[in-house]
Design an enzyme around this catalytic site. Structure first.
Site, PDB file in Angstrom:
ATOM      1  CB  SER A   1      -4.988  25.067  -8.202  1.00  0.00           C
ATOM      2  OG  SER A   1      -6.553  25.603  -7.879  1.00  0.00           O
TER       3      SER A   1
ATOM      4  CE1 TYR B   1      -6.179  19.561  -7.673  1.00  0.00           C
ATOM      5  CE2 TYR B   1      -6.878  21.772  -6.621  1.00  0.00           C
ATOM      6  CZ  TYR B   1      -6.411  20.934  -7.964  1.00  0.00           C
ATOM      7  OH  TYR B   1      -6.526  21.677  -9.025  1.00  0.00           O
TER       8      TYR B   1
HETATM    9  N1  LIG Z   1     -10.623  22.498 -13.510  1.00  0.00           N
HETATM   10  C1  LIG Z   1     -10.479  23.609 -12.685  1.00  0.00           C
HETATM   11  O1  LIG Z   1     -11.013  24.023 -11.978  1.00  0.00           O
HETATM   12  C2  LIG Z   1      -8.875  23.781 -12.228  1.00  0.00           C
HETATM   13  C3  LIG Z   1      -8.495  24.793 -11.395  1.00  0.00           C
HETATM   14  C4  LIG Z   1      -7.340  24.871 -11.080  1.00  0.00           C
HETATM   15  C5  LIG Z   1      -6.214  24.319 -11.556  1.00  0.00           C
HETATM   16  N2  LIG Z   1      -6.563  23.080 -12.433  1.00  0.00           N
HETATM   17  C6  LIG Z   1      -5.510  22.045 -12.677  1.00  0.00           C
HETATM   18  O2  LIG Z   1      -5.296  22.037 -14.150  1.00  0.00           O
HETATM   19  C7  LIG Z   1      -4.865  20.866 -14.613  1.00  0.00           C
HETATM   20  C8  LIG Z   1      -5.837  20.201 -15.563  1.00  0.00           C
HETATM   21  O3  LIG Z   1      -7.011  19.994 -14.851  1.00  0.00           O
HETATM   22  P1  LIG Z   1      -8.367  19.650 -15.559  1.00  0.00           P
HETATM   23  O4  LIG Z   1      -9.491  20.426 -14.968  1.00  0.00           O
HETATM   24  O5  LIG Z   1      -8.296  19.891 -17.059  1.00  0.00           O
HETATM   25  O6  LIG Z   1      -8.503  18.092 -15.508  1.00  0.00           O
HETATM   26  P2  LIG Z   1      -8.948  17.150 -16.491  1.00  0.00           P
HETATM   27  O7  LIG Z   1      -9.928  17.202 -17.375  1.00  0.00           O
HETATM   28  O8  LIG Z   1      -9.386  15.771 -15.371  1.00  0.00           O
HETATM   29  O9  LIG Z   1      -7.463  16.678 -16.787  1.00  0.00           O
HETATM   30  C9  LIG Z   1      -6.461  16.000 -16.340  1.00  0.00           C
HETATM   31  C10 LIG Z   1      -5.314  15.981 -17.157  1.00  0.00           C
HETATM   32  O10 LIG Z   1      -4.252  15.309 -16.417  1.00  0.00           O
HETATM   33  C11 LIG Z   1      -3.598  13.975 -17.066  1.00  0.00           C
HETATM   34  N3  LIG Z   1      -3.192  13.081 -16.247  1.00  0.00           N
HETATM   35  C12 LIG Z   1      -3.632  12.839 -15.004  1.00  0.00           C
HETATM   36  N4  LIG Z   1      -2.542  12.077 -14.415  1.00  0.00           N
HETATM   37  C13 LIG Z   1      -1.768  11.796 -15.307  1.00  0.00           C
HETATM   38  C14 LIG Z   1      -0.617  11.151 -15.289  1.00  0.00           C
HETATM   39  N5  LIG Z   1      -0.216   9.989 -14.178  1.00  0.00           N
HETATM   40  N6  LIG Z   1       0.579  11.130 -16.247  1.00  0.00           N
HETATM   41  C15 LIG Z   1       0.147  11.991 -17.293  1.00  0.00           C
HETATM   42  N7  LIG Z   1      -0.942  12.768 -17.306  1.00  0.00           N
HETATM   43  C16 LIG Z   1      -1.958  12.778 -16.302  1.00  0.00           C
HETATM   44  C17 LIG Z   1      -4.785  13.499 -17.628  1.00  0.00           C
HETATM   45  O11 LIG Z   1      -4.541  12.695 -18.838  1.00  0.00           O
HETATM   46  P3  LIG Z   1      -4.786  11.122 -18.548  1.00  0.00           P
HETATM   47  O12 LIG Z   1      -5.736  10.512 -17.970  1.00  0.00           O
HETATM   48  O13 LIG Z   1      -4.904  10.718 -20.205  1.00  0.00           O
HETATM   49  O14 LIG Z   1      -3.424  10.806 -18.319  1.00  0.00           O
HETATM   50  C18 LIG Z   1      -5.771  14.695 -18.135  1.00  0.00           C
HETATM   51  O15 LIG Z   1      -5.196  15.153 -19.562  1.00  0.00           O
HETATM   52  C19 LIG Z   1      -4.774  20.109 -13.304  1.00  0.00           C
HETATM   53  O16 LIG Z   1      -3.264  20.373 -12.917  1.00  0.00           O
HETATM   54  C20 LIG Z   1      -5.783  20.721 -12.094  1.00  0.00           C
HETATM   55  O17 LIG Z   1      -5.090  20.761 -10.970  1.00  0.00           O
HETATM   56  C21 LIG Z   1      -7.824  22.842 -12.655  1.00  0.00           C
END
Ligand SMILES: NC(=O)c1ccc[n+]([C@@H]2O[C@H](COP(=O)([O-])OP(=O)(O)OC[C@H]3O[C@@H](n4cnc5c(N)ncnc54)[C@H](OP(=O)(O)O)[C@@H]3O)[C@@H](O)[C@H]2O)c1
Length: 260
Positions: free
Chosen positions: A138, A151
């Protein structure tokens, strides 16, 4: 542009990981979708198959190193992988809740431990055949932000880890890609009540991620209009100035970027 034959994606049940699976499948990639919520993975696989893609679901908790290694190895044994993407991640939404240390360690277990385990399993699985290992880190890893200490630390740590591993792997057939998104509209950012500059649609972010992975760039940041100014300011702003700027924001109630 490179097309992947077969990809394993963690964090595939929701948000960015799910959208990336759809983007890959639309480009002809076979997808192995991993996350804990098997029902959501099932919905995704049915949707991908209905669109003519090949996909399977593997329920997986990335905090179990043995389970991660087993998932990656068995997906590769079934037909060579050429992409592994560590997308699983969690954010902190309640910094005032008690026992911050325990909650921080839990977050690091997913965002850092889970990502490292997935990266190393991907490198091992593709050591001979070659391929790409990506991580969704990120732009929040650039500097420390109030309200998101755990984070930011998790994302800075995984980016630094990848930078070192990229150097170690020079000359080997596995490429490591550090994907650093800004704010993306997903369930993770939905609870945020502070301004999220240049908030992107998840489909746009997924497309840029897959294009960056295919190009094999060592670091992929988007959107550029947030990424480059943030990196420049973060690099030149002395710690004291950074602290004063962010402390003012936090006092105004804008502290607590759980994401970005
Ligand atoms: N949204 C943003 O603005 C943003 C920006 C920069 C980076 N990111 C990064 O992009 C990635 C996805 O984020 P998102 O925004 O799409 O969030 P999200 O919709 O909350 O998705 C998070 C995903 O991670 C999985 N997860 C969480 N804990 C887990 C575990 N212990 N084992 C396996 N899977 C797990 C969840 O699946 P389950 O709960 O089904 O396990 C879900 O599929 C993250 O790494 C986040 O830090 C996001």
């Amino acid at each position: 542009m490179k097309t992947f034959r077969k990809a394993l994606v963690t964090g595939a049940s929701s948000g960015l990981g799910r959208a990336i699976c759809k983007e890959l499948a639309a480009r002809g990639t076979e997808v192995v979708a991993c996350a804990r919520r098997a029902d959501l993975l099932g919905d995704l696989v049915r949707e991908l198959e209905a669109a003519g893609a090949t996909a399977s679901a593997v329920p997986l908790d990335v905090t179990s190193p043995d389970a991660v290694r087993e998932a990656v190895a068995s997906a590769a044994a079934d037909g060579p992988l050429d992409l592994v993407l560590a997308g699983a991640g969690v954010a902190e939404h309640s910094v005032e809740a008690p026992d911050r240390a325990t909650r921080t360690l839990r977050l690091l277990d997913v965002n850092l431990g889970g990502a490292v385990t997935t990266v190393e399993a991907g490198i091992d699985a593709m050591a001979q055949s070659g391929g790409t290992v990506g991580v969704l880190s990120s732009l929040a890893g650039t500097r420390g932000l109030p309200g998101a200490a755990a984070y930011c630390a998790s994302k800075a740590a995984i980016s630094t880890y990848l930078e070192a591993r990229q150097i170690e792997l020079a000359g080997r057939p596995v490429r490591l890609v550090d994907v650093q998104p800004g704010f993306v509209k997903t369930p993770m950012t939905a609870p945020n009540r502070f301004p999220m500059p240049f908030l992107m649609d998840v489909e746009d972010a997924a497309r840029r991620t897959v294009e960056g992975l295919a190009a094999g760039r060592s670091v992929v940041t988007y959107p550029r209009r947030l990424g480059w100014p943030l990196r420049v300011v973060a690099r030149v702003a002395p710690r004291g100035l950074w602290r004063r700027l962010l402390a003012q924001e936090a006092q105004r109630g804008n502290g607590g970027p759980a994401e970005g």
